[in-house]
Design an enzyme around this catalytic site. Structure first.
Site, PDB file in Angstrom:
ATOM      1  CE  LYS A  31      20.022  11.454 -47.488  1.00  0.00           C
ATOM      2  NZ  LYS A  31      19.839  11.125 -46.053  1.00  0.00           N
TER       3      LYS A  31
HETATM    4  C1  LIG Z   1      20.547  11.837 -45.098  1.00  0.00           C
HETATM    5  C2  LIG Z   1      19.938  11.935 -43.752  1.00  0.00           C
HETATM    6  C3  LIG Z   1      20.289  12.967 -42.878  1.00  0.00           C
HETATM    7  C4  LIG Z   1      21.344  13.976 -43.202  1.00  0.00           C
HETATM    8  O1  LIG Z   1      20.982  14.798 -44.294  1.00  0.00           O
HETATM    9  P1  LIG Z   1      22.082  15.652 -45.044  1.00  0.00           P
HETATM   10  O2  LIG Z   1      21.380  16.292 -46.188  1.00  0.00           O
HETATM   11  O3  LIG Z   1      23.140  14.691 -45.469  1.00  0.00           O
HETATM   12  O4  LIG Z   1      22.599  16.630 -44.054  1.00  0.00           O
HETATM   13  C5  LIG Z   1      19.620  13.034 -41.661  1.00  0.00           C
HETATM   14  N1  LIG Z   1      18.680  12.122 -41.320  1.00  0.00           N
HETATM   15  C6  LIG Z   1      18.323  11.121 -42.139  1.00  0.00           C
HETATM   16  C7  LIG Z   1      17.294  10.139 -41.697  1.00  0.00           C
HETATM   17  C8  LIG Z   1      18.937  10.992 -43.390  1.00  0.00           C
HETATM   18  O5  LIG Z   1      18.583  10.004 -44.204  1.00  0.00           O
END
Ligand SMILES: *Cc1c(COP(=O)(O)O)cnc(C)c1O
Length: 462
Positions: free
Chosen positions: A112
């Site tokens: 993210k």
């Molecule tokens: C947010 C997240 C996901 C899922 O991602 P999306 O974009 O919501 O599908 C998977 N793994 C981790 C470690 C995350 O932080």
């Protein structure tokens, strides 16, 4: 580029306006009116370029009306300066024809950061030019919140409030949200689960008095700027494995469908992606849906991959929009049905989804086993989310197309599960090794819209 809502009833906006507003006023999600195309030669020319240069070339057609070329290059350069790997998103080989795309070298150790660090810089430049101030409210299952707080802390045009489900995030995730001391960032521990936090956020956006009163802005994965930033690493990874001269596939550990939807846009832009494989944990609404069982909400069951503990995948609406041939009335009707529990996907739309997407579901035991077996076979210690991706990828990869699994978080973000599965305790990188000693600041709050709104109003400058 103009941006339109999936539900067809909100005004068309520029990139900058769509970014600052997040959710469309008709409850829909913004998408570019047309998907920009990169030619075979333009994609070939990305080979060997820096991550920042690829980011510029891939994202520029989406943002060109809102920033100057130099502004945007500077934004990208600041966004990725805090990553501790020169490649930003390095690839490692796990197995024959199976690669791991490491997306956890940013400041909060999860993918993210790629989007959030960029969004922080985009907001800062856009708001400075406008002389405006906004209140950002976000809902998180753990990683979005820490990434947002890290990206916006100390910026004077922004106040940030992050709602997370009390007791349902890992200690590292919680500490990354509660330890920054900057007065413009606020962690709120809600007595509820992630879907409650997400529902409260949606309700705040649909309360126009509140929304306009506090100048509400959203940076959840529904924000198109988030999706945009994530398109870049699909290009960088594919090109380093031979695209556009050969196809590649991706397996993506999925919760809100934001990350994998970015892969879908990369494909629609011209990147030769063979399959996009959705990997879910036991909260498997997406796997059930892609298996032809309709899109019906269940109860969220807490798992060792908490960032995927989601029963309503907000970005899936964007994929449905294309699967239903951009019929915004059909999407609005489906989303009404969803409020009452769920809907069935038409045969035509399911077929359209299957042109790009496959899916797999991984149980808790299988996740633990995948962490252990990947360590034994490759030496790589995976976080539970990434292990779910690796397991589905191993099950579904073909011999003639390289498979790239997205490693979405660093194992040290989920040390208890990783140690239990592998017997190895994953240490934090040195730059954050004092995280467990820093003091925390958090407000525990009822799962009640009015209470949360009052708290926010009381903690922003009048
Ligand atoms: C947010 C997240 C996901 C899922 O991602 P999306 O974009 O919501 O599908 C998977 N793994 C981790 C470690 C995350 O932080």
């Amino acid at each position: 580029m103009k941006y339109i809502s999936t539900r067809g009833q909100a005004p068309e906006l520029s990139f900058e306006e769509a970014m600052l507003t997040g959710l469309a006023r008709d409850g829909g999600l913004y998408l570019p009116a047309e998907i920009p195309q990169l030619s075979h030669d333009e994609i070939a020319a990305l080979a060997g370029q820096s991550y920042e240069e690829i980011a510029f070339r891939v994202m520029w057609p989406y943002v060109s009306g809102s920033f100057s070329e130099q502004e945007f290059r500077d934004i990208i350069s600041r966004a990725y300066a805090g990553f501790d790997h020169d490649a930003r998103a390095p690839l490692k080989q796990l197995n024959e024809n199976h690669f791991l795309l490491e997306l956890f070298h940013g400041p909060t150790l999860a993918f993210k950061d790629f989007a959030m660090q960029l969004i922080g810089q985009l907001f800062q430049v856009a708001l400075k030019k406008r002389g405006e101030r906004v209140t950002i409210v976000g809902a998180t299952s753990g990683d979005t919140g820490s990434a947002a707080i890290e990206a916006f802390r100390g910026l004077d045009a922004v106040d940030v409030f992050i709602l997370y489900p009390h007791g349902r995030v890992s200690e590292v995730q919680r500490r990354q949200m509660t330890t920054p001391a900057d007065s413009n960032v606020h962690a709120l521990a809600v007595d509820g689960d992630f879907d409650d936090c997400q529902a409260a956020l949606k309700d705040m956006f649909n309360d126009f008095d509140f929304r306009d009163g506090v100048r509400l802005a959203g940076v959840n994965s529904i924000n198109f700027a988030r999706v945009l930033a994530q398109i870049v690493y699909y290009f960088s990874a594919a090109v380093s494995l031979g695209a556009p001269h050969r196809k590649v596939s991706f397996t993506v550990p999925t919760g809100n469908f934001g990350d994998i939807f970015a892969g879908y846009l990369a494909k629609r832009m011209g990147l030769p992606i063979d399959r996009l494989v959705v990997a879910t944990n036991q909260n498997d609404i997406l796997h059930r849906c892609l298996s032809g069982q309709g899109y019906h909400k269940g109860d969220t069951i807490p798992s060792i991959s908490p960032s995927m503990d989601i029963q309503v995948s907000s970005n899936f609406e964007r994929a449905l929009y294309y699967a239903y041939d951009q019929d915004s009335r059909a999407i609005a009707a489906l989303m009404d049905e969803l409020k009452a529990g769920g809907f069935d996907v038409s045969q035509g739309a399911l077929q359209a989804l299957h042109e790009s997407f496959d899916s797999g579901r991984v149980s808790e035991d299988e996740t633990m086993a995948a962490i252990k077996s990947t360590l034994a076979s490759s030496g790589e210690l995976l976080c539970p989310h990434s292990a779910i991706g690796a397991k589905v990828a191993e099950d579904q990869r073909k011999s003639d197309v390289p498979m790239i699994t997205l490693a979405t978080a660093h194992p040290a973000k989920f040390p208890a599960a990783v140690e239990k599965a592998s017997g190895v305790f994953p240490p934090l990188p040195p730059r954050m090794s004092d995280l467990y000693e820093r003091s925390e600041r958090v407000t525990r709050i009822a799962n009640d819209l009015g209470t949360i709104q009052e708290h926010i109003k009381g903690h922003i400058p009048a």
